[in-house]
Design an enzyme around this catalytic site. Structure first.
Site, PDB file in Angstrom:
ATOM      1  N   LYS A  84       0.882  -1.172   0.000  1.00 31.20           N
ATOM      2  CA  LYS A  84       0.000   0.000   0.000  1.00 31.20           C
ATOM      3  C   LYS A  84       0.916   1.217   0.000  1.00 31.20           C
ATOM      4  O   LYS A  84       2.063   1.134   0.461  1.00 31.20           O
ATOM      5  CB  LYS A  84      -0.870   0.004   1.269  1.00 31.20           C
ATOM      6  CG  LYS A  84      -2.095   0.847   1.179  1.00 31.20           C
ATOM      7  CD  LYS A  84      -3.280   0.072   0.614  1.00 31.20           C
ATOM      8  CE  LYS A  84      -4.494   0.966   0.467  1.00 31.20           C
ATOM      9  NZ  LYS A  84      -5.663   0.240  -0.023  1.00 31.20           N
ATOM     10  N   GLY A 185     -22.024   4.652  -1.734  1.00 30.82           N
ATOM     11  CA  GLY A 185     -21.209   5.120  -2.858  1.00 30.82           C
ATOM     12  C   GLY A 185     -21.186   4.056  -3.934  1.00 30.82           C
ATOM     13  O   GLY A 185     -22.193   3.393  -4.188  1.00 30.82           O
TER      14      GLY A 185
HETATM   15  P1  NAD Z   1     -17.212   5.738  -2.324  1.00 31.84           P
HETATM   16  O1  NAD Z   1     -16.304   6.855  -1.994  1.00 31.84           O
HETATM   17  O2  NAD Z   1     -17.764   5.621  -3.708  1.00 31.84           O
HETATM   18  O3  NAD Z   1     -18.464   5.693  -1.332  1.00 31.84           O
HETATM   19  C1  NAD Z   1     -18.396   5.967   0.028  1.00 31.84           C
HETATM   20  C2  NAD Z   1     -19.741   6.553   0.426  1.00 31.84           C
HETATM   21  O4  NAD Z   1     -19.751   6.704   1.844  1.00 31.84           O
HETATM   22  C3  NAD Z   1     -20.011   7.918  -0.172  1.00 31.84           C
HETATM   23  O5  NAD Z   1     -21.302   7.950  -0.736  1.00 31.84           O
HETATM   24  C4  NAD Z   1     -19.892   8.864   1.039  1.00 31.84           C
HETATM   25  O6  NAD Z   1     -20.753   9.990   0.921  1.00 31.84           O
HETATM   26  C5  NAD Z   1     -20.320   7.958   2.156  1.00 31.84           C
HETATM   27  N1  NAD Z   1     -19.827   8.368   3.478  1.00 31.84           N
HETATM   28  C6  NAD Z   1     -18.647   8.951   3.798  1.00 31.84           C
HETATM   29  N2  NAD Z   1     -18.566   9.175   5.126  1.00 31.84           N
HETATM   30  C7  NAD Z   1     -19.735   8.717   5.642  1.00 31.84           C
HETATM   31  C8  NAD Z   1     -20.260   8.649   6.951  1.00 31.84           C
HETATM   32  N3  NAD Z   1     -19.602   9.145   7.997  1.00 31.84           N
HETATM   33  N4  NAD Z   1     -21.476   8.108   7.110  1.00 31.84           N
HETATM   34  C9  NAD Z   1     -22.194   7.621   6.063  1.00 31.84           C
HETATM   35  N5  NAD Z   1     -21.734   7.667   4.811  1.00 31.84           N
HETATM   36  C10 NAD Z   1     -20.539   8.205   4.599  1.00 31.84           C
HETATM   37  O7  NAD Z   1     -16.391   4.416  -1.934  1.00 31.84           O
HETATM   38  P2  NAD Z   1     -16.655   2.935  -2.423  1.00 31.84           P
HETATM   39  O8  NAD Z   1     -15.800   2.646  -3.602  1.00 31.84           O
HETATM   40  O9  NAD Z   1     -18.118   2.697  -2.487  1.00 31.84           O
HETATM   41  O10 NAD Z   1     -16.037   2.118  -1.209  1.00 31.84           O
HETATM   42  C11 NAD Z   1     -16.722   2.008   0.036  1.00 31.84           C
HETATM   43  C12 NAD Z   1     -15.811   1.392   1.074  1.00 31.84           C
HETATM   44  O11 NAD Z   1     -15.376   0.110   0.619  1.00 31.84           O
HETATM   45  C13 NAD Z   1     -14.523   2.193   1.332  1.00 31.84           C
HETATM   46  O12 NAD Z   1     -14.180   2.058   2.672  1.00 31.84           O
HETATM   47  C14 NAD Z   1     -13.507   1.487   0.454  1.00 31.84           C
HETATM   48  O13 NAD Z   1     -12.192   1.642   0.980  1.00 31.84           O
HETATM   49  C15 NAD Z   1     -13.954   0.046   0.580  1.00 31.84           C
HETATM   50  N6  NAD Z   1     -13.563  -0.796  -0.542  1.00 31.84           N
HETATM   51  C16 NAD Z   1     -13.901  -0.443  -1.814  1.00 31.84           C
HETATM   52  C17 NAD Z   1     -13.506  -1.269  -2.872  1.00 31.84           C
HETATM   53  C18 NAD Z   1     -13.866  -0.923  -4.284  1.00 31.84           C
HETATM   54  O14 NAD Z   1     -13.637  -1.758  -5.168  1.00 31.84           O
HETATM   55  N7  NAD Z   1     -14.427   0.249  -4.567  1.00 31.84           N
HETATM   56  C19 NAD Z   1     -12.768  -2.439  -2.625  1.00 31.84           C
HETATM   57  C20 NAD Z   1     -12.472  -2.782  -1.302  1.00 31.84           C
HETATM   58  C21 NAD Z   1     -12.877  -1.946  -0.267  1.00 31.84           C
END
Ligand code: NAD
Length: 354
Positions: A84, A185
């Site tokens: 990372k 998200g």
């Molecule tokens: P994203 O940024 O598209 O979505 C995150 C959402 O959470 C946003 O809509 C944001 O407004 C909301 N949010 C932020 N703070 C908040 C809070 N305090 N309370 C409620 N909602 C809140 O991210 P994503 O790609 O959907 O990923 C979501 C999670 O999954 C992240 O933690 C990311 O690290 C993890 N993740 C994502 C992937 C991937 O492939 N995208 C893979 C592994 C892990």
């Protein structure tokens, strides 16, 4: 450095293979690349940019996140290690030169670390990086990649929920199950699609009002405040926004049977909060097990096997892996987190001895 944190101890006690500090004074660039373990293959993990309050906070994050990537890749059955990187600083510093200079540091490591996209790194940044170094994955489809990995991630979380439901209720149907998503998200929105098809009862929260409105317009879901979600009577609570949200305060309020979500590093402290959940008879599906769909996707890009079918087929294994982890945890009376770590580390150690 604070007394309780010693970098030399961390590395020389074999927790991490290599930590690379990168700096360019003129550009204001400060980055740390953490390579945790490459026994199973070159390390893969995203680069995130964050304005950490101290450089030590950035280092702690990179150590924690790179280790989680080793566990995630191992559990997913990938021939990949864990790495990372963090870029420390204000987002205003970021431009083409800045990103390209950062990419040149990745290039110097010559393939021991492959970067993917993480917080505050855009698709354009990925394209700039790829101009400088081949060790970049998670590219848009029109640039030779497999595109957004949030779909396989959501699919894995969905299957992990089903496997955990089977463990708790004796069958894996999510019909009528009360499921709350924190964060809708990219992953959360896809997950809702799967859950809605199965007629689950869905509750959501998000700090972005527009996102919330779009989802409540599109699906039969009810929205709540974050603070309300914790204490709701639920079958499944699904953290899909932030890390560190499973802590003594939130766990005290939780009334769900299962925690299964996409967010990375959900346990604020992975040595105590997993036990607190276990003591409340809440089945926690470890994040590094259930959210592996994304790394499965970028791994296929790394090995140049650009088949979405294969990505989804491999993601499907998350179901049986969740079953294995939950069974081992119940058999040995250990937390699910410890059980998942054991399976992941056993595979790394078996390969290390070969
Ligand atoms: P994203 O940024 O598209 O979505 C995150 C959402 O959470 C946003 O809509 C944001 O407004 C909301 N949010 C932020 N703070 C908040 C809070 N305090 N309370 C409620 N909602 C809140 O991210 P994503 O790609 O959907 O990923 C979501 C999670 O999954 C992240 O933690 C990311 O690290 C993890 N993740 C994502 C992937 C991937 O492939 N995208 C893979 C592994 C892990």
């Amino acid at each position: 450095m604070q007394n309780n944190f010693n970098l030399s101890d961390k590395i020389f006690n074999q927790d991490h293979e290599q930590i690379v500090y990168c700096s360019d004074k003129d550009l204001g660039l400060k980055a740390i690349i953490g390579i945790h373990d490459t026994t199973l293959g070159p390390s893969i993990g995203g680069t995130r940019m964050w304005n950490y309050s101290t450089e030590q906070d950035g280092l702690k994050d990179v150590l924690r996140l790179s280790k989680a990537m080793s566990l995630k890749s191992s559990l997913a059955g990938l021939n990949a290690g864990g790495g990372k990187a963090v870029i420390i600083g204000d987002l205003k510093l970021k431009n083409q030169n800045f990103i390209k200079k950062y990419a040149s540091f990745i290039n110097d490591i010559n393939g021991k670390y492959w970067t993917a996209q993480d917080v505050n790194i855009s698709s354009q940044d990925m394209i700039w990086m790829k101009d400088v170094t081949p060790f970049v994955v998670g590219m848009p489809e029109d640039k030779g990649g497999l595109g957004d990995s949030s779909h396989p991630t959501a699919y894995g979380v969905y299957l992990g929920m089903k496997a955990a439901s089977k463990f708790v209720y004796g069958n894996d149907s999510l019909e009528g199950k009360k499921i709350a998503l924190q964060g809708i998200g990219k992953v959360g929105a896809k997950l809702i699609e799967y859950l809605a098809k199965e007629n689950a009862t869905i509750y959501v929260s998000d700090i972005n009002k527009e996102i919330l409105k779009n989802i409540t317009d599109k699906y039969k879901v009810r929205s709540f405040k974050n603070s309300e979600l914790y204490s709701m009577d639920l079958d499944i609570f699904s953290p899909c926004a932030l890390g560190g949200i499973l802590n003594s305060e939130s766990i005290k309020k939780l009334k769900c049977k299962i925690v299964a979500g996409a967010a990375n590093n959900q346990l604020e402290d992975d040595k105590t909060h997993d036990i607190e959940l276990k003591e409340k008879n809440i089945i926690y599906v470890p994040d590094f097990l259930i959210n592996a769909g994304g790394v499965i996707s970028v791994y296929h890009e790394q090995i140049q096997d650009l088949s979405k079918e294969k990505v989804f087929a491999m993601t499907e294994n998350i179901y049986s892996k969740v079953e294995d982890v939950l069974k081992l945890s119940s058999k040995n009376n250990i937390s699910t987190n410890v059980s998942a770590m054991k399976i992941a580390l056993d595979r790394i150690n078996r390969n290390r001895k070969k």
